[in-house]
Motif scaffolding. Structure first.
Motif, PDB file in Angstrom:
ATOM      1  N   LEU A  18       0.830  -1.197   0.000  1.00  0.00           N
ATOM      2  CA  LEU A  18       0.000   0.000   0.000  1.00  0.00           C
ATOM      3  C   LEU A  18       0.867   1.251   0.000  1.00  0.00           C
ATOM      4  CD1 LEU A  18      -2.680   1.523   0.212  1.00  0.00           C
ATOM      5  CD2 LEU A  18      -2.606   1.148   2.693  1.00  0.00           C
ATOM      6  N   SER A  19       1.961   1.225   0.750  1.00  0.00           N
ATOM      7  CA  SER A  19       2.887   2.362   0.776  1.00  0.00           C
ATOM      8  C   SER A  19       3.494   2.587  -0.605  1.00  0.00           C
ATOM      9  CB  SER A  19       3.993   2.100   1.809  1.00  0.00           C
ATOM     10  OG  SER A  19       4.959   3.133   1.792  1.00  0.00           O
ATOM     11  N   LEU A  20       3.837   1.492  -1.287  1.00  0.00           N
ATOM     12  CA  LEU A  20       4.401   1.593  -2.632  1.00  0.00           C
ATOM     13  C   LEU A  20       3.379   2.186  -3.601  1.00  0.00           C
ATOM     14  CD1 LEU A  20       6.716   0.900  -4.625  1.00  0.00           C
ATOM     15  CD2 LEU A  20       5.604  -1.317  -4.953  1.00  0.00           C
ATOM     16  N   VAL A  21       2.139   1.724  -3.514  1.00  0.00           N
ATOM     17  CA  VAL A  21       1.088   2.243  -4.396  1.00  0.00           C
ATOM     18  C   VAL A  21       0.892   3.737  -4.165  1.00  0.00           C
ATOM     19  CG1 VAL A  21      -1.378   2.169  -4.934  1.00  0.00           C
ATOM     20  CG2 VAL A  21      -0.107   0.042  -4.605  1.00  0.00           C
ATOM     21  N   THR A  22       0.893   4.143  -2.909  1.00  0.00           N
ATOM     22  CA  THR A  22       0.711   5.553  -2.574  1.00  0.00           C
ATOM     23  C   THR A  22       1.802   6.420  -3.189  1.00  0.00           C
ATOM     24  OG1 THR A  22      -0.340   4.933  -0.473  1.00  0.00           O
ATOM     25  CG2 THR A  22       0.472   7.200  -0.664  1.00  0.00           C
ATOM     26  N   LYS A  23       3.038   5.933  -3.149  1.00  0.00           N
ATOM     27  CA  LYS A  23       4.158   6.684  -3.705  1.00  0.00           C
ATOM     28  C   LYS A  23       4.124   6.702  -5.229  1.00  0.00           C
ATOM     29  CE  LYS A  23       7.244   5.682   0.187  1.00  0.00           C
ATOM     30  NZ  LYS A  23       8.474   4.947   0.609  1.00  0.00           N
ATOM     31  N   GLN A  24       3.720   5.578  -5.831  1.00  0.00           N
ATOM     32  CA  GLN A  24       3.749   5.445  -7.283  1.00  0.00           C
ATOM     33  C   GLN A  24       2.498   6.008  -7.965  1.00  0.00           C
ATOM     34  OE1 GLN A  24       6.188   4.125  -9.312  1.00  0.00           O
ATOM     35  NE2 GLN A  24       7.547   3.968  -7.552  1.00  0.00           N
ATOM     36  N   TRP A  25       1.443   6.231  -7.214  1.00  0.00           N
ATOM     37  CA  TRP A  25       0.155   6.638  -7.791  1.00  0.00           C
ATOM     38  C   TRP A  25       0.252   7.824  -8.756  1.00  0.00           C
ATOM     39  CZ3 TRP A  25      -4.728   5.222  -8.591  1.00  0.00           C
ATOM     40  CH2 TRP A  25      -5.698   6.204  -8.827  1.00  0.00           C
ATOM     41  N   PRO A  29      -0.473   5.160 -11.893  1.00  0.00           N
ATOM     42  CA  PRO A  29      -1.727   4.906 -11.169  1.00  0.00           C
ATOM     43  C   PRO A  29      -2.275   3.496 -11.354  1.00  0.00           C
ATOM     44  CG  PRO A  29      -2.113   6.280 -13.100  1.00  0.00           C
ATOM     45  CD  PRO A  29      -0.638   6.207 -12.927  1.00  0.00           C
ATOM     46  N   GLN A  30      -1.914   2.811 -12.459  1.00  0.00           N
ATOM     47  CA  GLN A  30      -2.466   1.474 -12.690  1.00  0.00           C
ATOM     48  C   GLN A  30      -1.934   0.444 -11.694  1.00  0.00           C
ATOM     49  OE1 GLN A  30      -4.893   1.933 -14.616  1.00  0.00           O
ATOM     50  NE2 GLN A  30      -4.094   3.913 -15.320  1.00  0.00           N
ATOM     51  N   ILE A  31      -0.908   0.815 -10.917  1.00  0.00           N
ATOM     52  CA  ILE A  31      -0.395  -0.102  -9.901  1.00  0.00           C
ATOM     53  C   ILE A  31      -1.452  -0.377  -8.831  1.00  0.00           C
ATOM     54  CG2 ILE A  31       0.602   1.642  -8.357  1.00  0.00           C
ATOM     55  CD1 ILE A  31       2.975  -0.232  -7.946  1.00  0.00           C
ATOM     56  N   ALA A  32      -2.446   0.505  -8.743  1.00  0.00           N
ATOM     57  CA  ALA A  32      -3.522   0.304  -7.773  1.00  0.00           C
ATOM     58  C   ALA A  32      -4.357  -0.929  -8.092  1.00  0.00           C
ATOM     59  CB  ALA A  32      -4.420   1.535  -7.721  1.00  0.00           C
ATOM     60  N   GLU A 129      -9.969   5.970  -2.328  1.00  0.00           N
ATOM     61  CA  GLU A 129      -9.217   7.070  -2.944  1.00  0.00           C
ATOM     62  C   GLU A 129      -8.423   6.625  -4.171  1.00  0.00           C
ATOM     63  OE1 GLU A 129      -6.823   6.019   0.892  1.00  0.00           O
ATOM     64  OE2 GLU A 129      -8.898   5.975   0.176  1.00  0.00           O
ATOM     65  N   PHE A 130      -8.273   5.309  -4.357  1.00  0.00           N
ATOM     66  CA  PHE A 130      -7.559   4.813  -5.533  1.00  0.00           C
ATOM     67  C   PHE A 130      -8.503   4.299  -6.617  1.00  0.00           C
ATOM     68  CE2 PHE A 130      -4.390   4.171  -2.073  1.00  0.00           C
ATOM     69  CZ  PHE A 130      -3.409   5.023  -2.559  1.00  0.00           C
ATOM     70  N   ASN A 131      -9.793   4.359  -6.365  1.00  0.00           N
ATOM     71  CA  ASN A 131     -10.759   3.913  -7.368  1.00  0.00           C
ATOM     72  C   ASN A 131     -11.335   5.129  -8.081  1.00  0.00           C
ATOM     73  OD1 ASN A 131     -13.332   2.722  -8.570  1.00  0.00           O
ATOM     74  ND2 ASN A 131     -12.386   0.932  -7.637  1.00  0.00           N
ATOM     75  N   ARG A 132     -10.483   5.791  -8.833  1.00  0.00           N
ATOM     76  CA  ARG A 132     -10.864   7.019  -9.543  1.00  0.00           C
ATOM     77  C   ARG A 132      -9.882   7.262 -10.681  1.00  0.00           C
ATOM     78  NH1 ARG A 132      -7.294  11.045  -8.014  1.00  0.00           N
ATOM     79  NH2 ARG A 132      -6.119  10.668  -6.086  1.00  0.00           N
ATOM     80  N   GLU A 133     -10.138   8.266 -11.457  1.00  0.00           N
ATOM     81  CA  GLU A 133      -9.181   8.647 -12.499  1.00  0.00           C
ATOM     82  C   GLU A 133      -7.846   8.990 -11.851  1.00  0.00           C
ATOM     83  OE1 GLU A 133     -10.912  11.922 -14.605  1.00  0.00           O
ATOM     84  OE2 GLU A 133     -12.125  10.600 -15.869  1.00  0.00           O
TER      85      GLU A 133
END
Length: 270
Positions: A18-25, A29-32, A129-133
């Motif tokens: 989750l920390s990685l996704v937050t940084k990479q978003w 963003p597709q890493i989510a 917060e990650f289920n959006r554009e």
């Protein structure tokens, strides 16, 4: 070692991703929408702990002295909504969402998107917060959600190893899609310590080819990017158990890992 320790390890892995996704978003963003099943086996003081998220599976091969056969015993619980009990679990956890599980193209899926109900990652179905554009539209839900749809809590079982326990097969669903538990155990029993994991993968691929009414040799020639339409990824680990070491571990109560050998074979198709 305990079930609680394993749960904490899973949660640490989930938090790290989750920390990685937050940084990479902002950049990726597709890493989510990236996630993974996670099957773990730990042997400590003669006890086998098996933890699972998703639809991988651990199967024990146990010798039956009376008949000389080896019995297949499934040790892991799976979290795939094609299983009726898993669908009921999801519906009970989300009683206000009539579309929590949807039958799409004859396959049950969570929100019409994914078959598994538990995983590492897949944060687009855990954090609103990650289920959006700019996430791709095919992953975005029409309505926001207030609580996580998927879970990262593993199912854990404990098995006291016995002298007649011969080996354990750990494998992804790509294997079990084509082989039953008993068929897999029979293959390992008939070819012990002689490339058992490779034999399991090859047999599964032969079954996949047969279902497509094609030859195994022709299936092997298909580019991996296209082969995803013919069969899933297959990862297999076969762990052989040593009853002598288990006996000594039981009497001495020492930290002994009763493993005589292990084989790993993995086939990834992107």
């Amino acid at each position: 070692m305990s079930a609680d320790v394993i749960c904490k390890a899973y949660q640490a892995t989930e938090d790290g991703f989750l920390s990685l996704v937050t940084k990479q978003w902002p950049m990726k963003p597709q890493i989510a929408a990236v996630g993974s099943c996670c099957l773990v086996g730990v042997i400590c003081n003669g006890t086998l702990y098996v933890a699972n998220l998703g639809d991988s599976r651990a199967v024990l091969g146990r010798a039956v002295k009376a008949t000389g056969e080896v019995l297949a015993i499934q040790l892991s619980a799976e979290h795939n909504v094609c299983i009726e009990s898993v669908r009921r679990e999801m519906q009970s956890l989300h009683p206000d969402d009539s579309q929590i599980v949807v039958l799409k193209h004859n396959v049950w899926r969570v929100k019409g998107l994914i078959q598994i109900s538990r995983s590492i990652g897949d944060v687009y179905l855990k954090k609103a917060e990650f289920n959006r554009e700019p996430l791709y539209p095919k992953f975005r839900l029409r309505e926001p959600f207030r609580k996580p749809i998927l879970s990262a809590d593993p199912s854990i079982s404990m098995h006291e190893l016995q002298p007649h326990d011969q080996f354990v097969i750990f494998a992804s669903d790509g294997l079990w899609e084509h082989l039953s538990n008993q068929e897999a155990v029979n293959i390992v029993q008939n070819h012990p310590r002689s490339g058992s994991a490779k034999r399991l993968v090859k047999t599964a691929l032969q079954e996949a080819a047969k279902k497509r009414e094609m030859r195994y040799s022709d299936l092997k020639k298909i580019d991996r990017g296209v082969r995803r339409h013919f069969h899933d990824d297959i990862t297999v680990i076969v762990v052989f158990l040593d009853s002598n070491l288990m006996s000594r571990a039981s009497s001495a109560r020492a930290l002994i890992y009763p493993l005589e050998g292990a084989e790993l074979t993995s086939l990834r198709i992107y």
